[in-house]
Design a protein around this motif. Structure first.
Motif, short mmCIF file in Angstrom:
data_model
loop_
_atom_site.label_atom_id
_atom_site.label_comp_id
_atom_site.label_asym_id
_atom_site.label_seq_id
_atom_site.Cartn_x
_atom_site.Cartn_y
_atom_site.Cartn_z
N GLN A 112 0.56 3.21 -22.02
CA GLN A 112 -0.51 2.57 -22.78
C GLN A 112 0.01 2.04 -24.12
N SER A 113 0.99 2.73 -24.70
CA SER A 113 1.51 2.30 -26.01
C SER A 113 2.11 0.89 -25.95
N ARG A 114 2.60 0.49 -24.78
CA ARG A 114 3.15 -0.86 -24.64
C ARG A 114 2.19 -1.80 -23.92
N TYR A 115 1.45 -1.29 -22.92
CA TYR A 115 0.68 -2.18 -22.06
C TYR A 115 -0.83 -1.99 -22.13
N GLY A 116 -1.29 -1.18 -23.07
CA GLY A 116 -2.72 -0.99 -23.22
C GLY A 116 -3.35 -0.29 -22.03
N LYS A 117 -4.62 -0.61 -21.80
CA LYS A 117 -5.40 0.05 -20.76
C LYS A 117 -4.76 -0.08 -19.38
N ARG A 118 -4.27 -1.26 -19.05
CA ARG A 118 -3.65 -1.47 -17.73
C ARG A 118 -2.42 -0.58 -17.57
N GLY A 119 -1.68 -0.38 -18.63
CA GLY A 119 -0.53 0.52 -18.58
C GLY A 119 -0.94 1.94 -18.26
N ALA A 120 -2.01 2.41 -18.92
CA ALA A 120 -2.49 3.78 -18.70
C ALA A 120 -3.09 3.97 -17.32
N LEU A 121 -3.90 3.00 -16.88
CA LEU A 121 -4.64 3.16 -15.64
C LEU A 121 -3.89 2.72 -14.38
N LEU A 122 -2.82 1.95 -14.57
CA LEU A 122 -2.11 1.44 -13.40
C LEU A 122 -0.59 1.65 -13.49
N TYR A 123 0.06 1.09 -14.52
CA TYR A 123 1.52 1.07 -14.54
C TYR A 123 2.13 2.47 -14.53
N ALA A 124 1.61 3.40 -15.31
CA ALA A 124 2.17 4.75 -15.35
C ALA A 124 2.03 5.42 -13.98
N ILE A 125 0.91 5.19 -13.32
CA ILE A 125 0.67 5.77 -12.00
C ILE A 125 1.62 5.13 -10.98
N GLN A 126 1.81 3.82 -11.09
CA GLN A 126 2.78 3.16 -10.21
C GLN A 126 4.18 3.70 -10.44
N ASP A 127 4.56 3.89 -11.70
CA ASP A 127 5.89 4.42 -12.02
C ASP A 127 6.12 5.76 -11.33
N ALA A 128 5.16 6.67 -11.45
CA ALA A 128 5.29 8.00 -10.83
C ALA A 128 5.30 7.90 -9.31
N THR A 129 4.50 6.98 -8.78
CA THR A 129 4.42 6.79 -7.33
C THR A 129 5.74 6.26 -6.78
N ILE A 130 6.31 5.27 -7.44
CA ILE A 130 7.59 4.72 -6.99
C ILE A 130 8.67 5.79 -7.05
N ALA A 131 8.69 6.56 -8.14
CA ALA A 131 9.69 7.64 -8.27
C ALA A 131 9.56 8.63 -7.13
N CYS A 132 8.34 8.99 -6.77
CA CYS A 132 8.12 9.93 -5.67
C CYS A 132 8.57 9.33 -4.34
N ALA A 133 8.29 8.07 -4.13
CA ALA A 133 8.73 7.41 -2.89
C ALA A 133 10.26 7.42 -2.80
N TYR A 134 10.93 7.15 -3.91
CA TYR A 134 12.39 7.23 -3.92
C TYR A 134 12.84 8.64 -3.55
N ALA A 135 12.24 9.66 -4.16
CA ALA A 135 12.63 11.05 -3.89
C ALA A 135 12.48 11.38 -2.41
N GLN A 136 11.41 10.90 -1.81
CA GLN A 136 11.16 11.17 -0.40
C GLN A 136 12.26 10.56 0.48
N LEU A 137 12.67 9.35 0.16
CA LEU A 137 13.71 8.69 0.95
C LEU A 137 15.08 9.31 0.70
N ILE A 138 15.36 9.68 -0.54
CA ILE A 138 16.64 10.33 -0.86
C ILE A 138 16.73 11.67 -0.14
N ALA A 139 15.63 12.42 -0.14
CA ALA A 139 15.60 13.71 0.56
C ALA A 139 15.94 13.51 2.03
N CYS A 140 15.37 12.51 2.66
CA CYS A 140 15.64 12.22 4.06
C CYS A 140 17.13 11.92 4.25
#
Length: 170
Positions: free
Chosen positions: A87-115
């Motif tokens: 949010q500090s850089r992207y405002g409301k959209r950063g808080a409600l979307l970008y941060a969640i996307q960041d965590a989601t992408i990181a988790c997807a990477y972890a899942q594939l690396i684990a495999c």
């Protein structure tokens, strides 16, 4: 294993051997997750690496998505979005979307690396956010729990939708 094989071999694993995931593999997962893309390269997420049995049990009691497991592995990754940072850089959209996307992408990477490391995992999104925050002692938003361990099962691949159902060519 090549990337196509990783994608073809990845399945949701809900039964694990009683075998600890080696520190080297945990560090490799984290170092490669660190390469995941994120909005503005902020990496507005945090990964909680949970190996404490009592904490795993507390998390499981507050995560209905883990109730379908035959047994839990001795390792959970909990991916949390840092909404304030985004949010500090992207405002409301950063808080409600970008941060969640960041965590989601990181988790997807972890899942594939684990495999790729011959480990199993299963994305879990059904949990009590507030209870998980309390257990982790954080104010960050939990987005996904990823149990990781040595698979005790090799479930069949579920049927997938036809490409024409998931894609529209314009």
């Amino acid at each position: 294993m090549d990337f196509s094989q990783v994608l073809q071999n990845r399945k949701s694993i809900r039964a694990y051997l009683k075998k600890e995931v080696e520190e080297e593999k945990i560090r490799k997962i984290l170092s490669l997750v660190n390469l995941a893309p994120s909005a503005g390269n902020l990496q507005a997420y945090k990964v909680f690496v949970v190996r404490d049995k009592n904490m795993i049990d507390k998390i499981a009691k507050n995560a209905p998505g883990l109730s379908h497991f035959e047994n839990l592995p001795s390792l959970l990754f909990v991916f949390c979005a840092n909404q304030k940072e985004s949010q500090s850089r992207y405002g409301k959209r950063g808080a409600l979307l970008y941060a969640i996307q960041d965590a989601t992408i990181a988790c997807a990477y972890a899942q594939l690396i684990a495999c790729d490391l011959s480990l199993g995992s299963c994305w879990v999104g059904a949990f009590d956010e507030e209870k998980i925050k309390e257990i982790l002692k954080t104010d960050l938003l939990p987005v996904a729990i990823l149990p990781v361990g040595y698979p005790k099962e090799n479930p069949p691949r579920h049927e997938r939708k036809k490409i024409k159902k998931i894609a529209e060519f314009l």
